[in-house]
Motif scaffolding. Structure first.
Motif, PDB file in Angstrom:
ATOM      1  N   ALA A 112       0.830  -1.198   0.000  1.00 29.79           N
ATOM      2  CA  ALA A 112       0.000   0.000   0.000  1.00 29.79           C
ATOM      3  C   ALA A 112       0.867   1.251   0.000  1.00 29.79           C
ATOM      4  CB  ALA A 112      -0.928  -0.006   1.215  1.00 29.79           C
ATOM      5  N   ARG A 113       1.921   1.245   0.821  1.00 27.84           N
ATOM      6  CA  ARG A 113       2.794   2.408   0.898  1.00 27.84           C
ATOM      7  C   ARG A 113       3.563   2.614  -0.412  1.00 27.84           C
ATOM      8  NH1 ARG A 113       4.057   4.600   6.099  1.00 27.84           N
ATOM      9  NH2 ARG A 113       2.630   3.734   7.622  1.00 27.84           N
ATOM     10  N   LEU A 114       4.002   1.491  -1.025  1.00 27.48           N
ATOM     11  CA  LEU A 114       4.721   1.606  -2.297  1.00 27.48           C
ATOM     12  C   LEU A 114       3.811   2.191  -3.371  1.00 27.48           C
ATOM     13  CD1 LEU A 114       6.996  -1.534  -2.718  1.00 27.48           C
ATOM     14  CD2 LEU A 114       7.664   0.865  -2.587  1.00 27.48           C
ATOM     15  N   ASP A 115       2.559   1.721  -3.387  1.00 22.94           N
ATOM     16  CA  ASP A 115       1.572   2.257  -4.320  1.00 22.94           C
ATOM     17  C   ASP A 115       1.514   3.767  -4.232  1.00 22.94           C
ATOM     18  OD1 ASP A 115       0.509   0.340  -5.872  1.00 22.94           O
ATOM     19  OD2 ASP A 115      -1.089  -0.237  -4.480  1.00 22.94           O
ATOM     20  N   VAL A 116       1.375   4.236  -2.993  1.00 24.84           N
ATOM     21  CA  VAL A 116       1.245   5.676  -2.754  1.00 24.84           C
ATOM     22  C   VAL A 116       2.495   6.404  -3.237  1.00 24.84           C
ATOM     23  CG1 VAL A 116       1.104   7.436  -0.966  1.00 24.84           C
ATOM     24  CG2 VAL A 116      -0.360   5.424  -0.849  1.00 24.84           C
ATOM     25  N   LEU A 117       3.667   5.849  -2.916  1.00 27.00           N
ATOM     26  CA  LEU A 117       4.931   6.485  -3.301  1.00 27.00           C
ATOM     27  C   LEU A 117       5.031   6.612  -4.812  1.00 27.00           C
ATOM     28  CD1 LEU A 117       7.830   5.061  -1.090  1.00 27.00           C
ATOM     29  CD2 LEU A 117       6.673   7.257  -0.968  1.00 27.00           C
ATOM     30  N   ILE A 118       4.716   5.520  -5.513  1.00 25.22           N
ATOM     31  CA  ILE A 118       4.863   5.499  -6.974  1.00 25.22           C
ATOM     32  C   ILE A 118       3.884   6.483  -7.614  1.00 25.22           C
ATOM     33  CG2 ILE A 118       4.558   4.067  -9.027  1.00 25.22           C
ATOM     34  CD1 ILE A 118       5.594   1.718  -7.272  1.00 25.22           C
ATOM     35  N   ARG A 119       2.659   6.493  -7.107  1.00 28.22           N
ATOM     36  CA  ARG A 119       1.658   7.389  -7.684  1.00 28.22           C
ATOM     37  C   ARG A 119       2.016   8.844  -7.414  1.00 28.22           C
ATOM     38  NH1 ARG A 119      -3.433   6.279  -8.976  1.00 28.22           N
ATOM     39  NH2 ARG A 119      -4.252   7.950  -7.668  1.00 28.22           N
ATOM     40  N   ARG A 120       2.429   9.119  -6.189  1.00 26.96           N
ATOM     41  CA  ARG A 120       2.774  10.489  -5.827  1.00 26.96           C
ATOM     42  C   ARG A 120       3.890  10.995  -6.741  1.00 26.96           C
ATOM     43  NH1 ARG A 120       5.496  11.233  -0.239  1.00 26.96           N
ATOM     44  NH2 ARG A 120       3.581  10.434   0.671  1.00 26.96           N
ATOM     45  N   HIS A 121       4.807  10.052  -7.048  1.00 27.31           N
ATOM     46  CA  HIS A 121       5.963  10.433  -7.830  1.00 27.31           C
ATOM     47  C   HIS A 121       5.611  10.630  -9.309  1.00 27.31           C
ATOM     48  CE1 HIS A 121      10.228  10.861  -8.351  1.00 27.31           C
ATOM     49  NE2 HIS A 121      10.196  10.034  -9.386  1.00 27.31           N
ATOM     50  N   SER A 122       4.717   9.759  -9.812  1.00 31.66           N
ATOM     51  CA  SER A 122       4.481   9.746 -11.258  1.00 31.66           C
ATOM     52  C   SER A 122       3.511  10.832 -11.707  1.00 31.66           C
ATOM     53  CB  SER A 122       3.977   8.370 -11.698  1.00 31.66           C
ATOM     54  OG  SER A 122       2.755   8.103 -11.039  1.00 31.66           O
TER      55      SER A 122
END
Lengths: 227, 481
Positions: A112-122
């Motif tokens: 879940a945290r990785l999802d958020v990180l990737i989306r925030r970044h992209s």
């Protein structure tokens, strides 16, 4: 498919992390030493890096992180640490980490945290309205409508909903909600957040609309457009 | 008291001190005796010399014939040769008076000298003066100094034996003092041995005349009291950990064994695995809580410290727990005292967690219709936090115990919770320099935390404390400012 690099010296842990991320739909590569990890992180393009804080040898997690940030590699990094939160969290984030997770952790929390990180970044957030199904929020006026019906929310409820909507369709854990909405960092071992979510749910479904916030057993919530 | 080993006595401080004083006293006495001896002996010798000189002066005017007559007259009157007189010719041959032979070589005239005379087979000490007459003859006046020598020997012997007696008494006294000290030390040492061997209820014995030693013993006993208390606490905690972890582990194992045995349909399998996950999660949560408390107690968590105001933290806690209170039918109110805002150094997350635990407990133990109140306090220069409720309260005898890990007030043993909440509150309070007090609110329970430092005087030992922490993702203070 998002590519994730896992830098973790313990092979069994690395295999478990890779399995969990793979099941979630990530394309995973593993590096077992700091040197190898740094080489791959700089040579190839990843969407996120899961980095063990404690690595054997002369190059540990924070060293890799510092090197990456020095050469302007902006790949989001999630730090894993056996050192329970403490000062380590602050240190890791200061060194350029984007998130911090203490071992042992649950796989849902990690994905879940990785999802958020990737989306925030992209995708930079520039939109002024969020829309999920028949739910629509004006980010400027903070007006919320469900199927055209105005819904009144308390400030805290609004923040909860905004966060869920920004990550619609993805699992958001209780700890993530707590950190994001209340701004404190620890794992509240209570069901208080469930009660907050319960209130929000009632307001969203007051007009007899179908459920949008779903509980993911044991870990968190997911907001989905009602069918 | 144990047997005293003689070989150990010379090593005791008491014995060594006694020996030192004996040496000093002995040296003093020796000097005094020596002075007396020299003075007395000198006085006696001078007395003899003066008498002899007088004798010579009186007879010097007489001529040899008169002297010979006088001496021949006097010699029979002095059969013991107490004061012999004699006349010698120019060649130092005896002429008249007592039968005396002059020593060779001839002593210088008019100078007192020592010599011996045989008397009844014994050599007797004499002192004499030889005078040479104008006509060349020698005239000897002498005196038996045997009694004087005897007196001097007696004096020396008396001093020596007196010294020996003093030495013996000193040594014996030193032994007794040393043995007594050894006895006391042995008693203490034995008690310490027993404590080391695990008997923590043992205390060091106070001695009757202890003095300095007793003061030391009292301090050590207080230290042992404290160690015993801590050991009991640790033991209690360990027992509780064992108990609180064994129960979920047993359930976990039993559940896993059950599905292994029955090999059920996949749905039941999934349920069993979910149950196992829930149990494991609970165990991990307990472990994490224990580790966190240990960490906070060790004072290791300081990097999160920043300058903050307690009021917004209190408001946030109330905001977070309000729905829970509402669901239970308890009213949660924030009732800050005037002027209770102020800055102090702290970790906002830890303070939120600690206050949250207090509120969580208060809501849990307050019956529906009751009230939980949160207050920021100010008394003079000190800031504080108060959480009070209208629940059953905590019995006075339990108020220290509830701060221990896993302790639960007996009647609440079945209430949900890990029993670690208040331990964490105590640890956080200590880390922040808060004094924690649990009181009776009549009715209910009131927990107060008073900050010991005067606000504004933040302990900024860590230079990072003053650095802005804004670069980290959402920090409460930035948001609340």
């Amino acid at each position: 498919m998002a590519r994730v690099l896992v830098i973790e010296d313990d092979r069994r842990t690395a295999a478990e992390i890779a399995a969990a991320l793979g099941d979630h739909g990530f394309d995973v590569e593993c590096a077992y030493t700091g040197r190898d990890g740094l080489l791959r992180a700089t040579a190839e393009k990843y969407d996120a890096i899961v980095l063990d804080r404690m690595l054997p040898g002369d190059l540990d997690g924070l060293g890799i992180l510092a090197t990456l940030r020095t050469i302007r590699t902006e790949t989001p990094v999630l730090i894993l640490s056996a050192l329970s939160a403490v000062d380590e969290r602050v240190r890791g984030l200061r060194a350029g980490g984007d998130d911090y997770l203490t071992k042992p952790f649950e796989s849902v929390e990690l994905t879940a945290r990785l999802d958020v990180l990737i989306r925030r970044h992209s995708m930079p957030q520039q939109e002024t309205t969020l829309r999920v199904g028949d739910l629509q929020v004006d980010l400027l006026t903070r007006e919320l409508r469900r199927a055209g019906r105005m819904v009144e929310l308390l400030p805290r409820e609004y923040r909860l909903l905004e966060y869920l909507m920004r990550h619609a369709g993805r699992v958001v854990t209780r700890t993530m909600l707590f950190e994001e909405v209340w701004g404190y960092h620890y794992d509240p071992q209570t069901n208080v957040i469930d009660v907050h979510i319960g209130r929000l749910r009632r307001k969203l479904e007051e007009g007899g609309e179908p459920q949008m916030i779903h509980t993911v057993r044991g870990s968190g919530y997911v907001l989905r457009a009602a069918e | 008291m144990s047997s005293v080993r003689l070989s150990d006595i010379p090593r005791t401080t008491g014995f060594r001190l006694a020996l030192l004083f004996l040496g000093l006293g002995g040296a003093g006495a020796a000097i005094l005796f020596g002075f007396l001896y020299v003075q007395t002996a000198g006085f006696l010798a001078r007395d003899v010399d003066n008498g002899l000189a007088r004798e010579i002066r009186v007879r010097a005017a007489m001529n040899a014939t008169e002297l010979a007559r006088l001496m021949n007259d006097r010699a029979p009157l002095d059969p013991d040769n107490m004061r012999p007189f004699a006349l010698f010719d120019r060649a130092a041959n005896w002429m008249a008076g007592s039968r005396v032979t002059l020593p060779e070589p001839l002593p210088s005239p008019d100078q007192p000298f020592d010599f011996t005379l045989a008397h009844e087979g014994k050599a007797m000490p004499y002192r004499g003066v030889l005078h040479r007459l104008d006509t060349g003859e020698f005239f000897l006046a002498a005196e038996d100094v045997g009694p004087i020598q005897h007196f001097r020997h007696l004096l020396a012997a008396a001093m020596l034996s007196g010294g020996l007696v003093v030495l013996m008494i000193g040594l014996a006294g030193g032994m007794i003092v040393g043995a007594a000290a050894l006895g006391r030390i042995d008693g203490v040492a034995l008690a310490i041995e027993r404590i080391i061997n695990g008997n923590l209820s043992e205390r060091l014995p106070l001695t009757r005349k202890g003095g300095d030693l007793n003061r030391l013993i009292r301090v050590v006993n207080r230290m042992v009291d404290e160690i015993e208390r801590l050991m009991n606490e640790v033991k209690g905690v360990t027992d509780n950990i064992a108990h609180d972890l064994r129960t979920p582990l047993t359930r976990l194992l039993a559940g896993l064994e059950r599905v292994r045995r029955r090999d059920p349909a996949s749905e039941e399998y999934a349920d069993a695995i979910d149950d196992a996950i829930v149990e494991t999660r609970g165990l991990l949560a307990t472990f994490n809580a224990l580790l966190r408390i240990a960490e906070i107690e060790a004072g290791a968590r300081r990097a999160g410290f920043k300058t903050l105001d307690l009021q917004p933290v209190i408001t946030d806690v109330a905001d977070f727990y309000e729905p829970m209170a509402e669901r239970k039918g308890v009213s949660l109110v924030v009732d800050n005292e005037p002027a209770s805002d102020g800055l102090l150094a702290g970790d906002p997350s830890l303070l939120f967690e600690a206050i949250g635990n207090l509120v969580d407990n208060a809501i849990k133990f307050t019956p529906p219709g009751g009230q939980v109140a949160l207050r920021a306090l100010r008394r003079g220069d000190h800031l504080g936090i108060e959480v009070s409720d209208t629940g059953p309260g905590i019995p006075e005898e339990e108020r220290v115990a509830v701060l221990r890990r896993f302790h639960r007030v007996d009647k609440c043993r079945n209430a949900p919770g890990s029993g670690l909440g208040l331990s964490l509150v105590a640890a956080v309070a200590k880390l922040h320099g808060f004094d924690l007090a649990i009181e009776d609110a009549q009715p209910g329970c009131r927990v107060t935390l008073w900050h010991a430092d005067i606000p504004g005087e933040d302990r900024r030992s860590d230079p990072q404390d003053s650095a802005p922490a804004d670069e980290t993702p959402p920090e409460p203070v930035a948001r609340l400012a």
